[in-house]
Design an enzyme around this catalytic site. Structure first.
Site, PDB file in Angstrom:
ATOM      1  N   GLN A  54       0.816  -1.217   0.000  1.00 12.15           N
ATOM      2  CA  GLN A  54       0.000   0.000   0.000  1.00 12.15           C
ATOM      3  C   GLN A  54       0.848   1.264   0.000  1.00 12.15           C
ATOM      4  O   GLN A  54       0.471   2.277   0.571  1.00 12.15           O
ATOM      5  CB  GLN A  54      -0.911   0.009   1.247  1.00 12.15           C
ATOM      6  N   CYS A  55       1.991   1.225  -0.645  1.00 15.39           N
ATOM      7  CA  CYS A  55       2.961   2.318  -0.607  1.00 15.39           C
ATOM      8  C   CYS A  55       2.976   3.058  -1.944  1.00 15.39           C
ATOM      9  O   CYS A  55       2.658   2.477  -2.982  1.00 15.39           O
ATOM     10  CB  CYS A  55       4.345   1.704  -0.312  1.00 15.39           C
TER      11      CYS A  55
END
Length: 160
Positions: A36-37
């Site tokens: 989720q970066c």
């Protein structure tokens, strides 16, 4: 004190313990990853590097980590499915680890001791910090999270 990454054992994303000695004679790129970066799209670049050079002896090893903004919340199955479905990842992924602090994985303590960041810092700053390791298992270079995998290709090709 460890002399190379080949002295470490780690758990694969499916929980199987493996020795990194299986990578002796290969150039290895070790990366702490997160699903989720903002840098998650680097999975595609890492997979491209791996596909282009694995037959010449490149191994890319992904270590999911939830220490930066809680950007890797999933369990091993979720992480594995995400990487395969979204980025076609075929390089080895390992169990979620910590890279900083008292519970940092021994492999990461070794990597940080042997390739420091900006201003000599040991601490991993964010997801997708990359370590290039030579065929002898010794750490050669650390790359910042902002360094795209394709920018490392020339360094890798020189070592192969």
């Amino acid at each position: 004190m460890s002399q190379s990454i080949h002295e470490f054992s780690v758990n694969t994303i499916t929980g199987e313990q493996v020795s990194l000695s299986q990578y002796e004679g290969q150039v290895v790129l070790v990366v702490n990853t997160a699903s989720q970066c903002g840098f998650t799209k680097q999975y595609a670049g890492l997979e491209s590097l791996y596909k282009a050079h694995k037959d010449q002896g490149l191994a890319v090893l992904g270590f999911p980590c939830n220490q930066f903004g809680e950007q890797e919340k999933g369990d091993s199955d979720e992480i594995s499915q995400f990487c395969e479905l979204n980025f076609g990842v075929t390089f080895p992924l390992f169990e979620k680890i910590e890279v900083n602090g008292d519970n940092a994985a021994p492999l990461y303590n070794y990597l940080k001791d042997n390739a420091r960041g900006i201003l000599g810092s040991k601490r991993i700053k964010w997801n997708f910090t990359k370590f290039l390791v030579g065929k002898n298992g010794k750490v050669l270079k650390r790359y910042a999270p902002t360094t795209k995998p394709e920018a490392i290709a020339a360094d890798i090709e020189k070592l192969l």
